[in-house]
Design a protein around this motif. Structure first.
Motif, short mmCIF file in Angstrom:
data_model
loop_
_atom_site.label_atom_id
_atom_site.label_comp_id
_atom_site.label_asym_id
_atom_site.label_seq_id
_atom_site.Cartn_x
_atom_site.Cartn_y
_atom_site.Cartn_z
N GLY A 27 0.79 -1.22 0.00
CA GLY A 27 0.00 0.00 0.00
C GLY A 27 0.82 1.26 0.00
N HIS A 28 2.16 1.13 0.07
CA HIS A 28 3.03 2.29 0.12
C HIS A 28 3.88 2.40 -1.15
CE1 HIS A 28 2.44 3.26 4.49
NE2 HIS A 28 1.97 2.04 4.44
N ASP A 29 4.49 3.56 -1.32
CA ASP A 29 5.25 3.83 -2.54
C ASP A 29 6.46 2.92 -2.70
OD1 ASP A 29 3.49 5.86 -3.13
OD2 ASP A 29 4.77 7.47 -2.36
N ARG A 30 7.01 2.41 -1.60
CA ARG A 30 8.23 1.60 -1.67
C ARG A 30 7.96 0.13 -2.00
NH1 ARG A 30 13.02 3.15 0.07
NH2 ARG A 30 13.50 1.01 0.72
N PHE A 31 6.71 -0.25 -2.17
CA PHE A 31 6.37 -1.66 -2.36
C PHE A 31 7.09 -2.25 -3.58
CE2 PHE A 31 3.61 -5.08 -4.00
CZ PHE A 31 3.53 -5.89 -2.88
N ALA A 32 7.03 -1.56 -4.71
CA ALA A 32 7.66 -2.07 -5.94
C ALA A 32 9.18 -2.17 -5.76
CB ALA A 32 7.32 -1.19 -7.13
N GLU A 33 9.79 -1.18 -5.12
CA GLU A 33 11.23 -1.20 -4.88
C GLU A 33 11.61 -2.37 -3.98
OE1 GLU A 33 14.71 1.71 -2.99
OE2 GLU A 33 12.71 2.51 -3.46
N ASN A 34 10.79 -2.62 -2.94
CA ASN A 34 11.06 -3.76 -2.06
C ASN A 34 10.96 -5.08 -2.81
OD1 ASN A 34 9.42 -1.99 0.56
ND2 ASN A 34 11.59 -2.45 0.49
N MET A 35 9.98 -5.19 -3.72
CA MET A 35 9.84 -6.42 -4.49
C MET A 35 11.05 -6.61 -5.41
SD MET A 35 6.72 -7.84 -6.91
CE MET A 35 5.56 -7.90 -5.53
#
Length: 263
Positions: A27-35
């Motif tokens: 739900g946060h902006d960093r989700f794609a970066e974390n993935m």
């Protein structure tokens, strides 16, 4: 670690730290970066794109494609632009006809007039009612195609990643954009908050020590590190984990991670 191994055989504490970060940032902006950080350490990729498709299944058409985040390099990567007729999208036919979760491989086309405007793709797709969540992994055309062992591993990993992107999409649909200045209730970290919310939803009661051990392991801690932190023996940490896992209805550390992921 062999790429043909399933997630059950991923024993690296760093993997669980990265997975905990991914869960916490749904739900946060960093989700794609974390993935991207999680997957790239297992299967090399240049970029990840996340989308949610809403379909009119009766008319076999696309109502909307919502961008849910992206991360990685742009160089030597070409992304599919939506035309005026969205049913021209190269994934359209597969996604319309799918009955269950899906892995779609798309290799760079050597005959393209612009060789730089191509890329190798691996797309993981989930189906929930008339919605499709799509995780697209990209590898530059200058690199090798995804191997069979890599595709097999990503298919196995999709059992964890697809429930997470569904959660991410659901939160994005129902919440306002995150305000970085907003204080976290009770000074909890996002991982702690999500962990306690899942316990409440499943009506599961863990002891304070069982919670501490679970959160420590989900954050990437090892059994010896947790034992040292809590001033107990390694065997005590293993016992707390077994007790917690039994209450959650899972087995071991990988089961705990999959429970947190909603798998």
């Amino acid at each position: 670690m062999g790429l043909t191994s399933s997630i059950q055989n991923v024993e690296s504490p760093h993997f669980y730290f990265e997975l905990g970060e991914l869960i916490a940032n749904a739900g946060h902006d960093r989700f794609a970066e974390n993935m991207l950080h999680l997957v790239d350490k297992l299967v090399p990729i240049n970029r990840v794109e996340l989308t949610e498709w809403t379909l009119d299944e009766r008319q076999a058409s696309i109502l909307d494609i919502k961008h849910l985040g992206s991360a990685g390099l742009w160089a030597d990567i070409c992304f599919t632009e939506l035309s005026h007729r969205q049913d021209d999208h190269p994934l359209f036919k597969n996604i319309i006809e799918m009955d269950d979760s899906l892995l779609i491989q798309m290799n760079a086309q050597s005959k393209s007039p612009d060789a730089r405007c191509t890329s190798h793709q691996c797309n993981l797709v989930s189906r929930k009612s008339n919605r499709r969540c799509v995780i697209s992994f990209y590898r530059a055309h200058t690199q090798r195609v995804f191997s069979l062992s890599e595709l097999s591993f990503l298919k196995s990993l999709s059992q964890t990643l697809l429930p997470l992107i569904e959660c991410h999409a659901r939160i994005c649909r129902h919440t306002q954009p995150h305000n970085p200045g907003t204080a976290i209730a009770g000074e909890q970290t996002p991982l702690q908050r999500e962990f306690h919310e899942r316990l409440a939803r499943d009506d599961i009661a863990l002891s304070a020590r069982e919670k501490e051990v679970c959160l420590g392991l989900l954050s990437g801690g090892t059994v010896p590190e947790m034992a040292d932190k809590l001033s107990v023996k390694n065997s005590s940490i293993e016992t707390y984990l077994k007790r917690a896992a039994a209450k959650l209805g899972v087995s071991g550390r990988h089961g705990l991670a999959k429970w947190m992921a909603g798998a």
